[in-house]
Design an enzyme around this catalytic site. Sequence first.
Site, short mmCIF file in Angstrom:
data_model
loop_
_atom_site.label_atom_id
_atom_site.label_comp_id
_atom_site.label_asym_id
_atom_site.label_seq_id
_atom_site.Cartn_x
_atom_site.Cartn_y
_atom_site.Cartn_z
CG HIS A 78 40.29 63.60 42.75
ND1 HIS A 78 39.77 63.40 43.89
CD2 HIS A 78 39.63 63.64 41.79
CE1 HIS A 78 38.34 62.99 43.22
NE2 HIS A 78 38.32 63.25 42.07
CB CYS A 94 37.59 62.25 39.02
SG CYS A 94 37.52 63.77 38.29
#
Length: 118
Positions: A78, A94
Site C-alpha cells: 500500500h 505490510c
Amino acid sequence: MYYYWRSTSTYSIAIHTTARTLTLYRNGQWFKSYPVAVGKSATPTPKGTFKIVNKSINPGGPFGVRWMGLSKPHIGIHGTNNPSSIGKFISNGCIRMHNKDVIELYNLVPIGTTVKIV
C-alpha cells in the site's frame, strides 16, 4: 468490427525485505524496482509466496492512495501517509510504497499476481 486491447504481459513481484526493495518483473524479466518500507522486528513482513487477492483505491488513513491485499490475511502492499518511512523497518508487516509508486504498480498488476517475499 470492434477491436480491443488486452495486455498479454504477465507480471510478478519480488520483495527483498533486508534490501527494502520491491522488484516488478514482466514476462520473467526485470521491469522496475521501487524502495519500500517493511515490518519492524516486532511485526516482521511474512516470508513466502502469496497472491494479490484484492485491490482498493483511496483506502484512507495510513494506507495512502492504493491498497493491494495479499493472500496472507491483514498484509498488503500500500501507499503511505508518511513518506519518510520508506526505506525503513517500520510497518506492522505490510509493504509500504511512495504513493506515486503504488499508483504505478496498482495500474500494472492484476488481482492474482504472484508476490514472493524473501
